[in-house]
Design a protein around this motif. Sequence first.
Motif, short mmCIF file in Angstrom:
data_model
loop_
_atom_site.label_atom_id
_atom_site.label_comp_id
_atom_site.label_asym_id
_atom_site.label_seq_id
_atom_site.Cartn_x
_atom_site.Cartn_y
_atom_site.Cartn_z
N ASP A 68 44.75 29.48 50.39
CA ASP A 68 45.24 30.81 50.30
C ASP A 68 46.71 30.53 49.45
OD1 ASP A 68 43.25 32.48 50.90
OD2 ASP A 68 44.43 33.13 52.84
N ARG A 69 47.44 29.30 50.02
CA ARG A 69 48.79 29.29 49.51
C ARG A 69 48.71 29.02 48.16
NH1 ARG A 69 50.92 25.68 53.68
NH2 ARG A 69 49.84 23.63 52.67
N VAL A 70 47.78 28.32 47.53
CA VAL A 70 47.59 27.77 46.00
C VAL A 70 47.44 29.31 45.42
CG1 VAL A 70 46.40 26.74 44.46
CG2 VAL A 70 47.19 25.52 46.51
N LEU A 71 46.18 29.92 45.95
CA LEU A 71 45.84 31.37 45.34
C LEU A 71 46.81 32.11 45.14
CD1 LEU A 71 42.11 31.48 46.47
CD2 LEU A 71 42.72 30.68 44.23
N ALA A 72 47.67 32.23 46.16
CA ALA A 72 48.75 33.32 46.44
C ALA A 72 49.84 32.95 45.07
CB ALA A 72 49.73 33.27 47.52
N ARG A 73 49.98 31.65 44.70
CA ARG A 73 50.98 31.32 43.62
C ARG A 73 50.44 31.56 42.39
NH1 ARG A 73 51.74 26.21 46.62
NH2 ARG A 73 50.14 25.21 45.09
N ALA A 121 41.98 35.57 40.42
CA ALA A 121 40.93 35.25 39.53
C ALA A 121 41.21 35.38 37.99
CB ALA A 121 39.69 36.08 39.82
N ILE A 122 42.28 36.00 37.73
CA ILE A 122 42.73 36.01 36.27
C ILE A 122 42.96 34.86 35.85
CG2 ILE A 122 44.42 37.45 34.82
CD1 ILE A 122 44.98 39.34 36.91
N ALA A 177 48.02 33.99 41.96
CA ALA A 177 48.10 35.56 42.00
C ALA A 177 49.28 35.95 41.40
CB ALA A 177 47.51 36.16 43.10
N GLY A 178 50.45 35.31 41.92
CA GLY A 178 51.78 35.93 41.50
C GLY A 178 52.00 35.71 40.24
#
Length: 414
Positions: free
Chosen positions: A397-402, A344-345, A404-405
Motif C-alpha cells: 500500500d505504501r508503494v501504491l500510494a506513492r 493502476a494508471i 497513485a499520488g
Amino acid sequence: MSHVLKTRERLAEVRYEIRGELARRARELEAQGRKLIKLNIGNPGAFGFRAPEHLQRAIADRIHETDPYTHQQGLPAAREALADFHRRRGTPNASPERVFVGNGVSELIDLSLRALLNPGDEVLVPSPDYPLWTAATILNDGCAVHYPCRPEDGFLPDPDVMESLVTPRTRAIVVINPNNPTGAVYPRALLERIVAIAARHRLLLLSDEIYDEVLYDGATFQPLAPLAGDVPCLSFGGLSKVHRACGWRIGWAVLSGDPLAVGDFHHAMDLLGALRLCANVPGQFAIEAALSGNATIHALTAPGGRLYEARRAVVESVAASPYLRMATPGGALYGFPQVVGDAAIAFDDQAFALEMLESEGVLIVPGTSFNLRERDHFRVTLLPEPDVLREVFARVDRVLARRAGAAVVPAEVA
C-alpha cells in the motif's frame, strides 16, 4: 576474439520470472546484507513447514533398498498405491501400468508434451497459467494458445471461448485445478463442458492437480479423469505441495481413457521415461504412506490453521486497501491481487515488482510472468506467517500510494 556460443532461439519466448531476474537481484541484495521477505516460490520448507513424519519414516525405513535404479515408470508398490488411489477416485482403467512416477510434476509435464507434440502443434493453456506449461510447450516445438481466465469471472474460463480457439493443429487442453496462480477451484459443470470439448475434437486432457487437497472454506475438488471417461486424460499429482516435500522431487501422472486411443502415447511416455533411467528412488517409498496416512494438510487449511490464517491475512489486507482487489482463492497456496484505481494508471507490474524489492525488501512475482496479457496483477505465496503477510501488504500500500499520488494530475495543471 573468443567464440560466442549461441543458444536455442526459442528460449527467448520462455518466461519463468518465479526464479528469474528479480530472484537474481534478490540474491545480490541478500549478499549485501539486506533482509528480504521472499514471496516468489510456493516452497513450504523455506517457511518452516515439514513433510509429515510418517513420510520421513517411510523413506528412512527403506533407505537400504534405494541404491539401484528402478523401473522407468516407478517402484511397483508405489504405482500400485497410486492406481488404487485413483480407482477410489473413480478414474477409469486405473492400473499400475498406466502410472508414471517422475522427478516432480515438472519433469512429467515436459515428458508428456515431448511425447505428444510435433512441430507447430497447439496446446490450449490457461492465462494466467503456471508458466512451465507454456514454456514446456514452446521448448517441445509446440504453440501455446492461451484461453482467458478473467478476474471478473473468478478466474474461471468460458468453455465457448476455449472451443473457439481449437484448430486442426490443437492436440491438448491444459487444466490447472486448483489453480496456480489464482487459487480458483473449478466446479464440476465447468469441467464437464471442458471434457465435452476434448471429446468433440479428440484432444488429450492434461490435468494439473498438484494442489488437489489444498482447499479452503468448504471448496470441493473434482478430479477430471472420472468425468473424462474414455477421453484420454493425464492427471498430475505429487508430494511437493499437499505433503510439503518439494525437495524430494516426487510427482506422478496417471493415464486414463480408451486403451486403443492412448496406447501409442503410453509407449512414448514409457520410452522417454526409460531414456532418463528412473525417478529419484528414495522419495518413492513415501508415496504409499502419503496416500494411505493421515491427511495432515487439513489442519493447516481449516480455520485456525496456519495456511487458512495466512490466506485470511491476505484477503483482509486486500479488502482494506484502496488500491487492490482480489478474487478470493478457494485453493492452492497463492493470492493474485489486481491493482485498481489511481494506482493502476500507467501501472507496470515488472517495474512495481522491482520497486517492491529495492525499496521495501519484498520479492513478489509480476502477473505477466504467468502469461497474462494485462500488466495489473502480482502473485504472493500464502506460506509466511499471517503477521508477515499483513506487513507485506502495508508495504504494498505504501508503494501504491506513492504511485497513485504521482498519477493524479493537480486540478490547476489540468
